[in-house]
Design a protein around this motif. Structure first.
Motif, short mmCIF file in Angstrom:
data_model
loop_
_atom_site.label_atom_id
_atom_site.label_comp_id
_atom_site.label_asym_id
_atom_site.label_seq_id
_atom_site.Cartn_x
_atom_site.Cartn_y
_atom_site.Cartn_z
N ARG A 109 -7.12 -22.82 18.47
CA ARG A 109 -6.25 -21.70 17.75
C ARG A 109 -5.74 -22.18 16.62
NH1 ARG A 109 -4.23 -17.68 21.68
NH2 ARG A 109 -4.35 -18.33 23.71
N ALA A 110 -6.00 -21.25 15.57
CA ALA A 110 -5.09 -21.42 14.41
C ALA A 110 -3.66 -20.74 14.71
CB ALA A 110 -5.81 -20.53 13.38
N ILE A 111 -2.74 -21.10 13.92
CA ILE A 111 -1.43 -20.54 13.97
C ILE A 111 -1.17 -19.34 12.95
CG2 ILE A 111 1.11 -20.96 13.70
CD1 ILE A 111 0.46 -24.13 14.19
N PRO A 112 -1.37 -18.23 13.62
CA PRO A 112 -1.28 -16.99 12.55
C PRO A 112 0.13 -16.62 12.02
CG PRO A 112 -1.06 -16.32 14.93
CD PRO A 112 -1.06 -17.73 14.93
N CYS A 128 -7.40 -23.82 11.99
CA CYS A 128 -7.86 -24.90 12.87
C CYS A 128 -9.28 -25.43 12.58
CB CYS A 128 -7.92 -24.67 14.23
SG CYS A 128 -8.25 -25.75 15.50
N ALA A 129 -9.45 -26.69 12.04
CA ALA A 129 -10.71 -27.24 11.68
C ALA A 129 -11.49 -27.31 12.67
CB ALA A 129 -10.45 -28.67 11.03
N ALA A 137 -17.95 -38.57 9.55
CA ALA A 137 -17.89 -37.70 8.35
C ALA A 137 -17.96 -36.29 8.71
CB ALA A 137 -19.21 -38.39 7.59
N GLU A 138 -18.38 -35.91 9.70
CA GLU A 138 -18.44 -34.44 9.79
C GLU A 138 -17.07 -33.82 10.03
OE1 GLU A 138 -20.33 -31.07 13.01
OE2 GLU A 138 -20.59 -33.02 13.39
N LEU A 139 -16.41 -34.73 10.88
CA LEU A 139 -14.75 -34.26 11.01
C LEU A 139 -14.03 -34.47 9.54
CD1 LEU A 139 -12.46 -33.63 12.90
CD2 LEU A 139 -11.91 -36.03 12.85
N ALA A 140 -14.40 -35.24 8.58
CA ALA A 140 -13.79 -35.30 7.42
C ALA A 140 -14.16 -34.08 6.52
CB ALA A 140 -14.35 -36.58 6.72
N GLU A 141 -15.32 -33.74 6.72
CA GLU A 141 -15.79 -32.53 6.07
C GLU A 141 -15.14 -31.26 6.37
OE1 GLU A 141 -17.67 -29.99 3.07
OE2 GLU A 141 -17.46 -32.46 2.94
N ASN A 142 -14.88 -31.38 7.94
CA ASN A 142 -14.47 -29.98 8.46
C ASN A 142 -12.83 -29.82 7.98
OD1 ASN A 142 -16.89 -29.53 9.65
ND2 ASN A 142 -16.09 -30.29 11.82
N VAL A 143 -12.30 -30.94 8.06
CA VAL A 143 -10.80 -30.90 7.71
C VAL A 143 -10.49 -30.75 6.37
CG1 VAL A 143 -8.82 -32.53 7.69
CG2 VAL A 143 -10.09 -32.32 9.51
N SER A 144 -11.47 -31.13 5.42
CA SER A 144 -11.26 -30.85 4.09
C SER A 144 -11.46 -29.47 3.61
CB SER A 144 -12.28 -31.80 3.14
OG SER A 144 -12.07 -31.62 1.84
N CYS A 153 -3.49 -28.31 8.37
CA CYS A 153 -4.45 -27.54 9.42
C CYS A 153 -4.32 -28.22 10.74
CB CYS A 153 -5.73 -27.63 8.66
SG CYS A 153 -6.55 -29.43 8.64
N LEU A 154 -4.85 -27.55 11.66
CA LEU A 154 -4.93 -28.35 13.01
C LEU A 154 -6.11 -28.82 12.89
CD1 LEU A 154 -3.03 -25.74 15.47
CD2 LEU A 154 -2.05 -27.53 14.13
N LEU A 155 -6.51 -29.66 14.04
CA LEU A 155 -8.02 -30.42 14.11
C LEU A 155 -8.22 -29.90 15.71
CD1 LEU A 155 -6.56 -31.95 11.84
CD2 LEU A 155 -8.08 -33.96 12.65
N ALA A 156 -9.56 -29.16 15.92
CA ALA A 156 -9.80 -28.88 17.28
C ALA A 156 -9.82 -29.93 18.14
CB ALA A 156 -11.15 -28.04 17.01
N ASN A 157 -9.24 -29.98 19.37
CA ASN A 157 -9.25 -30.87 20.52
C ASN A 157 -8.91 -32.26 19.92
OD1 ASN A 157 -11.77 -29.08 20.81
ND2 ASN A 157 -10.84 -29.08 22.87
#
Length: 214
Positions: A109-112, A128-129, A137-144, A153-157
């Protein structure tokens, strides 16, 4: 090694403060500072925040190389490195697994815009990334990507991540995000909140440009 005594003390003190605030259990959280030479100083892998010492902080160059003889850097160093590369406004990063932010992240969930203070993270929501394996590297890109025009941001799971101009501001933002996550979580238990419109949030964002001691 460069004389980084002041930055090391700042980062060590912030790690202790994160542990004292119960923002991340065990050794799960990590922090970093951007250095004047373009590199970064980051907490070491597997070290509890309240046990951090000056020696458990690791210097990594702007190219992503670690000087030999140091402790092993956090498993999330690549995520910090990517954020600094893509977000020149970021001078400090706090990543933690705070309880309520992590609950929402595990629901992806994102925080709306349920509360005007969501704007403290720079936009009309706290995104939420997308999920990816920690340290990848995939997580790094998602968060960025999730941090586009945002300070948090939140990071999924996984947890949450905040950027700021100082480590103390990044830590304060992480505490704000955790409080908002808790409020949003509890509001969902009773029918869900009434969201503010994007137009109202834009007004709030304008107000936030002059918020606090600028």
């Amino acid at each position: 090694m460069n004389d980084l005594s002041q930055q090391r003390r700042e980062l060590m003190t912030a790690l202790h403060a994160m542990a004292e605030a119960d923002l991340s259990p065990g050794a799960s959280g990590n922090m970093s500072l951007r250095l004047p030479n373009g590199g970064m100083l980051i907490s070491a892998s597997g070290v509890r925040g309240n046990e951090a010492t000056l020696e458990s902080l690791v210097e990594i160059s702007s190219e992503g190389t670690c000087t030999p003889g140091q402790a092993k850097p956090s498993s999330e160093w690549l995520m910090h490195h990517q954020v600094y590369q893509d977000h020149p406004e970021a001078a400090a990063i706090v990543h933690c697994h705070s309880p309520f932010a992590t609950v929402l992240a595990c629901q992806r969930r994102a925080i709306p815009s349920f509360h005007y203070m969501v704007a403290v993270a720079g936009g009309v929501d706290i995104p939420c990334a997308d999920y990816a394996t920690f340290g990848s590297a995939e997580l790094a890109e998602n968060v960025s990507l999730a941090l586009h025009r945002r300070k948090a941001c939140l990071l999924a799971n996984h947890g949450q991540l905040c950027i700021a101009q100082t480590i103390n501001k990044a830590l304060s933002l992480a505490q704000e995000v955790e409080a908002l996550a808790a409020n949003y979580y509890f509001s969902l238990q009773n029918g869900g909140p009434t969201l503010l419109s994007n137009g109202e949030m834009e007004k709030v964002l304008q107000q936030f440009r002059h918020y606090g001691q600028q």
